[in-house]
Design a protein around this motif. Structure first.
Motif, PDB file in Angstrom:
ATOM      1  N   CYS A 103      24.943  36.596  40.010  1.00 35.37           N
ATOM      2  CA  CYS A 103      24.978  37.997  40.457  1.00 35.37           C
ATOM      3  C   CYS A 103      24.827  38.094  41.975  1.00 35.37           C
ATOM      4  O   CYS A 103      25.557  38.854  42.631  1.00 35.37           O
ATOM      5  CB  CYS A 103      23.866  38.790  39.772  1.00 35.37           C
ATOM      6  SG  CYS A 103      24.101  39.043  37.994  1.00 35.37           S
ATOM      7  N   TRP A 104      23.887  37.333  42.537  1.00 36.02           N
ATOM      8  CA  TRP A 104      23.602  37.438  43.966  1.00 36.02           C
ATOM      9  C   TRP A 104      24.760  36.933  44.826  1.00 36.02           C
ATOM     10  O   TRP A 104      25.133  37.566  45.824  1.00 36.02           O
ATOM     11  CB  TRP A 104      22.334  36.648  44.288  1.00 36.02           C
ATOM     12  CG  TRP A 104      21.950  36.718  45.732  1.00 36.02           C
ATOM     13  CD1 TRP A 104      21.485  37.813  46.406  1.00 36.02           C
ATOM     14  CD2 TRP A 104      22.010  35.657  46.692  1.00 36.02           C
ATOM     15  NE1 TRP A 104      21.242  37.506  47.730  1.00 36.02           N
ATOM     16  CE2 TRP A 104      21.561  36.180  47.937  1.00 36.02           C
ATOM     17  CE3 TRP A 104      22.392  34.324  46.621  1.00 36.02           C
ATOM     18  CZ2 TRP A 104      21.495  35.401  49.075  1.00 36.02           C
ATOM     19  CZ3 TRP A 104      22.316  33.545  47.763  1.00 36.02           C
ATOM     20  CH2 TRP A 104      21.883  34.085  48.978  1.00 36.02           C
ATOM     21  N   LEU A 105      25.349  35.808  44.441  1.00 34.37           N
ATOM     22  CA  LEU A 105      26.412  35.230  45.261  1.00 34.37           C
ATOM     23  C   LEU A 105      27.670  36.089  45.264  1.00 34.37           C
ATOM     24  O   LEU A 105      28.299  36.287  46.308  1.00 34.37           O
ATOM     25  CB  LEU A 105      26.748  33.816  44.771  1.00 34.37           C
ATOM     26  CG  LEU A 105      25.714  32.731  45.084  1.00 34.37           C
ATOM     27  CD1 LEU A 105      26.069  31.433  44.378  1.00 34.37           C
ATOM     28  CD2 LEU A 105      25.619  32.510  46.594  1.00 34.37           C
ATOM     29  N   GLN A 106      28.046  36.595  44.078  1.00 33.10           N
ATOM     30  CA  GLN A 106      29.325  37.310  44.013  1.00 33.10           C
ATOM     31  C   GLN A 106      29.206  38.782  44.373  1.00 33.10           C
ATOM     32  O   GLN A 106      30.205  39.421  44.702  1.00 33.10           O
ATOM     33  CB  GLN A 106      29.942  37.192  42.623  1.00 33.10           C
ATOM     34  CG  GLN A 106      29.161  37.914  41.540  1.00 33.10           C
ATOM     35  CD  GLN A 106      29.878  37.925  40.222  1.00 33.10           C
ATOM     36  OE1 GLN A 106      31.017  38.363  40.159  1.00 33.10           O
ATOM     37  NE2 GLN A 106      29.235  37.418  39.175  1.00 33.10           N
ATOM     38  N   LEU A 107      27.997  39.338  44.342  1.00 36.48           N
ATOM     39  CA  LEU A 107      27.868  40.766  44.642  1.00 36.48           C
ATOM     40  C   LEU A 107      27.408  40.996  46.082  1.00 36.48           C
ATOM     41  O   LEU A 107      28.254  41.178  46.965  1.00 36.48           O
ATOM     42  CB  LEU A 107      26.962  41.436  43.605  1.00 36.48           C
ATOM     43  CG  LEU A 107      27.597  41.555  42.209  1.00 36.48           C
ATOM     44  CD1 LEU A 107      26.604  42.073  41.193  1.00 36.48           C
ATOM     45  CD2 LEU A 107      28.837  42.442  42.247  1.00 36.48           C
ATOM     46  N   PRO A 108      26.105  40.981  46.387  1.00 39.06           N
ATOM     47  CA  PRO A 108      25.748  41.334  47.773  1.00 39.06           C
ATOM     48  C   PRO A 108      26.279  40.349  48.817  1.00 39.06           C
ATOM     49  O   PRO A 108      26.714  40.755  49.900  1.00 39.06           O
ATOM     50  CB  PRO A 108      24.212  41.368  47.747  1.00 39.06           C
ATOM     51  CG  PRO A 108      23.819  40.548  46.586  1.00 39.06           C
ATOM     52  CD  PRO A 108      24.894  40.723  45.571  1.00 39.06           C
ATOM     53  N   THR A 109      26.256  39.044  48.497  1.00 38.45           N
ATOM     54  CA  THR A 109      26.665  38.067  49.512  1.00 38.45           C
ATOM     55  C   THR A 109      28.169  38.105  49.763  1.00 38.45           C
ATOM     56  O   THR A 109      28.631  38.276  50.895  1.00 38.45           O
ATOM     57  CB  THR A 109      26.237  36.651  49.074  1.00 38.45           C
ATOM     58  OG1 THR A 109      24.836  36.642  48.804  1.00 38.45           O
ATOM     59  CG2 THR A 109      26.553  35.640  50.159  1.00 38.45           C
ATOM     60  N   PHE A 110      28.971  37.958  48.699  1.00 37.50           N
ATOM     61  CA  PHE A 110      30.434  37.934  48.849  1.00 37.50           C
ATOM     62  C   PHE A 110      30.965  39.280  49.327  1.00 37.50           C
ATOM     63  O   PHE A 110      31.784  39.350  50.255  1.00 37.50           O
ATOM     64  CB  PHE A 110      31.071  37.537  47.525  1.00 37.50           C
ATOM     65  CG  PHE A 110      32.570  37.663  47.503  1.00 37.50           C
ATOM     66  CD1 PHE A 110      33.368  36.783  48.223  1.00 37.50           C
ATOM     67  CD2 PHE A 110      33.189  38.681  46.777  1.00 37.50           C
ATOM     68  CE1 PHE A 110      34.756  36.903  48.216  1.00 37.50           C
ATOM     69  CE2 PHE A 110      34.567  38.804  46.769  1.00 37.50           C
ATOM     70  CZ  PHE A 110      35.351  37.919  47.485  1.00 37.50           C
ATOM     71  N   PHE A 111      30.524  40.369  48.707  1.00 39.76           N
ATOM     72  CA  PHE A 111      31.042  41.682  49.088  1.00 39.76           C
ATOM     73  C   PHE A 111      30.680  42.022  50.540  1.00 39.76           C
ATOM     74  O   PHE A 111      31.512  42.577  51.273  1.00 39.76           O
ATOM     75  CB  PHE A 111      30.479  42.753  48.143  1.00 39.76           C
ATOM     76  CG  PHE A 111      31.298  42.938  46.899  1.00 39.76           C
ATOM     77  CD1 PHE A 111      32.004  44.106  46.681  1.00 39.76           C
ATOM     78  CD2 PHE A 111      31.358  41.949  45.933  1.00 39.76           C
ATOM     79  CE1 PHE A 111      32.766  44.287  45.528  1.00 39.76           C
ATOM     80  CE2 PHE A 111      32.097  42.115  44.783  1.00 39.76           C
ATOM     81  CZ  PHE A 111      32.811  43.289  44.573  1.00 39.76           C
TER      82      PHE A 111
END
Length: 441
Positions: A103-111
Motif C-alpha cells: 500500500c505504501w509504495l504504490q500509493l503515497p510514494t509512487f503517486f
C-alpha cells in the motif's frame, strides 16, 4: 475560578482524553476489514489497475514520465496478495508487513513521485486526491498519516535524485488547498470509521457480557448441586454409593469449570483485535503448574496422563489470565487427540516442558495422540478451521496465536500423523532465566 477558565480546562481535558483514546490506546488495524477475499480483490485490482492506467496514460492520454516498466513494477506489488501463504493468515506479521509495504509504495510514494515528475498537472492532482482517500480506507488512519508523510518526503528525495526540479505549478496555492482538503477529509473519515468500528465492537462485547452473566447463573446452580451430592456421599451410605456420588459431584463441578473457561475464551476470541493490556511478569514454571493443577479433567485417568518437566525456568511479560487460557486450550486439544487414539492414555502421554531454547523461553505442549495431517498443519491457526470435525469452532488456536504474538512471541507446531503433536510457545525473556524444578502434583 472564572467560568470561562473552567470551560477551557474542560475542553483541554476532553482533547487529552480523545488523544489518549483515539491515538494512543486504540489498537492499530494495519489491514482494515480483513478477509482473505478482500486481499485477493485488492491484489487483482492492483495488478489490473496499474496495467490499465499505464495503457491509458501512454496510449490514449499521454503523460510525461509515464512508462509501462514502472507500471508493471507497481502492479507486481499485488501478486503477493493473491498467494495463499500471504492471504491465508491475516494476523501474521509477514502478511501485515507485505500488505502495508504494498500500500505504501504504490500509493503515497509512487503517486507523489509521479505528481512531482509530471509538474503537478491536473491528471496527477486528481490522482493524488483520490490516492489519499483510498489509502485511508485500506489501513489504520494513524498508519496512513505516517505513511503519507513519509511517502511524500521520500518522493521529494527521489525526484531530486533524478535531477527533477519541483515545479512551481505543483506547489502553487490552489493545488496545496485541494490536496490539503483531500488529506483532511480522508483523515477525518478514517478516524471516524475507526471510532465506529470500536463502538460496534464494544456494544457486541457488552451483549456477550450480559449473555455470559446469564449463562453463569445456571452454572452456579449446577455447581451447588455438585456440593449437595458431595455432602450426600458423606451420609450413612454404602461405600460404593458414596464413591458414585463423589464421582458424579466431581464431574458436575469439572463441567461447570470447563464451561466457565469456555465462556472466558469465547469472550476473549471476540477481542482478538483488542486484547487486554494488563501486563505482568510471569514465571513460566509457576504458570504451567497452576494450569495443570486447575485443569477441569474429565477423569482421574486424564489427570494421571499429564506430566510437567522443567529444564530451566524463565520469566516473560504478558497477560497471565490470557496465557492461562492459551495453555488450557492447548491441553484440551491434546486430550482430545489422546481420546481419539485407539488406546487409553497412560502417564506421560501429555507433557508440558519449560526451558530456554536459542535465547528464548519455550513452553512446549506435547502429546502422543493421533497427530495432525501435514496438509492441515499450515491451516490450523486460521480462524474457523478445525481438525475436529463437529467438535470445535476453529477459534481456539487463532486465539492462542494472537495472545502469544501480543507478548512478542511465536506459536508453532510440529506433528507426524499417528505419532502425536508438539505445540511450541517461544517467548522473549524478561531477564536471565533461573533454574528451578517442581512436581506437577
Amino acid at each position: 475560578m472564572p467560568l470561562d477558565r473552567l470551560r477551557l480546562l474542560s475542553a483541554k481535558a476532553r482533547l487529552w482524553r480523545w488523544l489518549l483514546d483515539e491515538v494512543v490506546h486504540a489498537p492499530l488495524e494495519p489491514i482494515l476489514h480483513p478477509s482473505r477475499a478482500r486481499l485477493q480483490y485488492l491484489g487483482a485490482f492492483t495488478i489490473l489497475g496499474h496495467i490499465a492506467f499505464g495503457w491509458i496514460w501512454i496510449a490514449l492520454l499521454p503523460q510525461p514520465y509515464e512508462n509501462m516498466a514502472t507500471r508493471l513494477a507497481m502492479a507486481s506489488l499485488g501478486i503477493p496478495l493473491l498467494i495463499g501463504v500471504v492471504n491465508r493468515d491475516l494476523t501474521s506479521r509477514t502478511t501485515i508487513w507485505i500488505y502495508s509495504m504494498a500500500c505504501w509504495l504504490q500509493l503515497p510514494t509512487f503517486f507523489s513521485l509521479m505528481y512531482w515528475l509530471n509538474g503537478g498537472n491536473d491528471v496527477w492532482l486528481a490522482s493524488m486526491a483520490c490516492m489519499l482517500v483510498i489509502y485511508y480506507h485500506l489501513t489504520d488512519w494513524r498508519l496512513a498519516t505516517l505513511g503519507a508523510v513519509a511517502g511524500v518526503l521520500l518522493s521529494v528525495l527521489l525526484a531530486r535524485a533524478l535531477q527533477v526540479e519541483l515545479s512551481d505549478h505543483a506547489t502553487q496555492a490552489d493545488h496545496l488547498v485541494v490536496l490539503a482538503f483531500a488529506w483532511v477529509a480522508a483523515l477525518l473519515l478514517g478516524a471516524s470509521s475507526a471510532n465506529l468500528r470500536r463502538t460496534r465492537l464494544i456494544n457486541t462485547l457488552s451483549t456477550m457480557g450480559v449473555m455470559a452473566h446469564e449463562l453463569r447463573t445456571p452454572l452456579a446452580t449446577v455447581n451447588l448441586m455438585g456440593d449437595v451430592l458431595r455432602n450426600l456421599s458423606q451420609h450413612d451410605l454404602p461405600e460404593s454409593r458414596q464413591k458414585k456420588f463423589d464421582e458424579l459431584a466431581t464431574r458436575l463441578q469439572n463441567l461447570v469449570r470447563s464451561m466457565n473457561r469456555q465462556i472466558d475464551t469465547q469472550i476473549s476470541n471476540a477481542q482478538l483485535t483488542r486484547l487486554p493490556r494488563d501486563q505482568a511478569s510471569i514465571r513460566a514454571a509457576e504458570l504451567v503448574q497452576d494450569v495443570v493443577l486447575n485443569y477441569p479433567y474429565r477423569s482421574s485417568r486424564e489427570r494421571d496422563c499429564v506430566q510437567v518437566h522443567i529444564q530451566q525456568d524463565f520469566h516473560f511479560v504478558a497477560s497471565r489470565q490470557l496465557f492461562s487460557q492459551v495453555l488450557t486450550n492447548l491441553m484440551k486439544n491434546a486430550l482430545h487427540s489422546l481420546a481419539s487414539a485407539s488406546q487409553a492414555p497412560s502417564p506421560g502421554d501429555l507433557r508440558l516442558d519449560v526451558g530456554v531454547h536459542h535465547g528464548k523461553g519455550r513452553i512446549a505442549v506435547s502429546d502422543d495422540g493421533i497427530g495432525i495431517a501435514h496438509e492441515q498443519q499450515a491451516r490450523i491457526f486460521e480462524p474457523f478451521f478445525s481438525t475436529l470435525a463437529g467438535a470445535g469452532n476453529g477459534l481456539g488456536l487463532t486465539f492462542c496465536k494472537n495472545v502469544v504474538e501480543a507478548a512478542q512471541g511465536s506459536l508453532s507446531v510440529h506433528s507426524e500423523p499417528g505419532l502425536g503433536a508438539v505445540f511450541m510457545i517461544d517467548l522473549p525473556l524478561k531477564h536471565p532465566a533461573s533454574t528451578a524444578s517442581f512436581s506437577p502434583r
